[in-house]
Design an enzyme around this catalytic site. Structure first.
Site, mmCIF file in Angstrom:
data_model
loop_
_atom_site.group_PDB
_atom_site.id
_atom_site.type_symbol
_atom_site.label_atom_id
_atom_site.label_comp_id
_atom_site.label_asym_id
_atom_site.label_seq_id
_atom_site.Cartn_x
_atom_site.Cartn_y
_atom_site.Cartn_z
ATOM 1 C CG HIS A 1 -7.289 -9.850 -1.496
ATOM 2 N ND1 HIS A 1 -7.248 -10.597 -2.655
ATOM 3 C CD2 HIS A 1 -6.917 -10.681 -0.498
ATOM 4 C CE1 HIS A 1 -6.852 -11.840 -2.354
ATOM 5 N NE2 HIS A 1 -6.645 -11.904 -1.044
ATOM 6 C CG LEU A 2 -8.504 -10.294 5.353
ATOM 7 C CD1 LEU A 2 -9.027 -9.280 6.330
ATOM 8 C CD2 LEU A 2 -9.041 -11.668 5.644
ATOM 9 C CG HIS A 3 -3.822 -6.591 3.262
ATOM 10 N ND1 HIS A 3 -4.898 -6.102 2.540
ATOM 11 C CD2 HIS A 3 -3.158 -5.519 3.705
ATOM 12 C CE1 HIS A 3 -4.859 -4.785 2.538
ATOM 13 N NE2 HIS A 3 -3.817 -4.390 3.246
ATOM 14 C CD GLN A 4 -3.162 -10.547 11.279
ATOM 15 O OE1 GLN A 4 -4.041 -9.842 11.759
ATOM 16 N NE2 GLN A 4 -2.870 -11.733 11.732
ATOM 17 C CD GLU B 1 -2.616 -1.361 2.496
ATOM 18 O OE1 GLU B 1 -3.578 -2.116 2.480
ATOM 19 O OE2 GLU B 1 -2.259 -0.724 3.500
#
Ligand SMILES: [Zn+2]
Length: 185
Positions: free
Chosen positions: A143-146, A18
């Site tokens: 889109h999920l991201h940890q 990001e």
């Protein structure tokens, strides 16, 4: 420590992450020019870097480990060396969209990431977390991201505040190799 850097040229690195307002100063090696993601045009799978990266090989995509339902990848825009993202392969935005099996694997990869980063780099602490939705700060919200961010005493120094620059002691390709080799299979 050998770096596969073109003779006399810049190091080019694909990947995902990001983008933020900070410049990265890659020390102690030469400046790396990153061909990073720009912000996706929409929330579709076709625009999604988190769906694209698993189609690349590990080196090109900076993937540290591939699980059955989720994978761990270096962030192209790290806050610290070893800053990883754990993502399900499935294009889902919200934590509540994950299946039970995906929840378990994202958690297990996060735990292994902490162990591996600690073993390789002696991290003293971690920030773990997911930004859910653009309003919560997710740059790529579809889109999920940890995030798994290792911390060391003194790492939050004056540089980001004054210079809008973060010093990073290792090129991403080298960081990926070190973590991938130490990752338990
Ligand atoms: Zn996706």
């Amino acid at each position: 420590m050998s770096l596969e850097t073109p003779e006399g040229g810049a190091h080019h690195q694909d990947g995902l992450g990001e983008p933020d307002a900070l410049d990265r100063l890659w020390t102690p090696h030469r400046m790396a020019y990153i061909r990073g993601e720009s912000k996706p045009a929409d929330d579709s799978v076709g625009e999604c870097p988190f769906c694209r990266i698993p189609t690349l090989d590990d080196e090109a995509g900076l993937i540290v480990s591939r699980g059955e339902l989720a994978y761990a990848v270096l962030n192209l825009y790290p806050y610290n060396s070893g800053h990883l993202l754990v993502c399900p392969y499935r294009h889902v935005a919200d934590y509540t969209d994950l299946t039970d099996d995906e929840v378990v694997e994202v958690a297990a990869l996060t735990r292994t990431a902490m162990r591996t980063i600690r073993a390789v780099s002696g991290a003293q602490g971690f920030n773990l977390g997911m930004n859910q939705g653009p309003i919560a700060g997710a740059g790529i919200a579809a889109h999920l991201h940890q995030h798994v961010v290792p911390r060391w005493s003194g790492d939050a120094n004056f540089m980001p505040v004054i210079g809008r620059t973060k010093p990073l002691p290792q090129l991403l390709a080298e960081t990926r190799r070190l973590l991938a080799e130490a990752w338990p299979v």
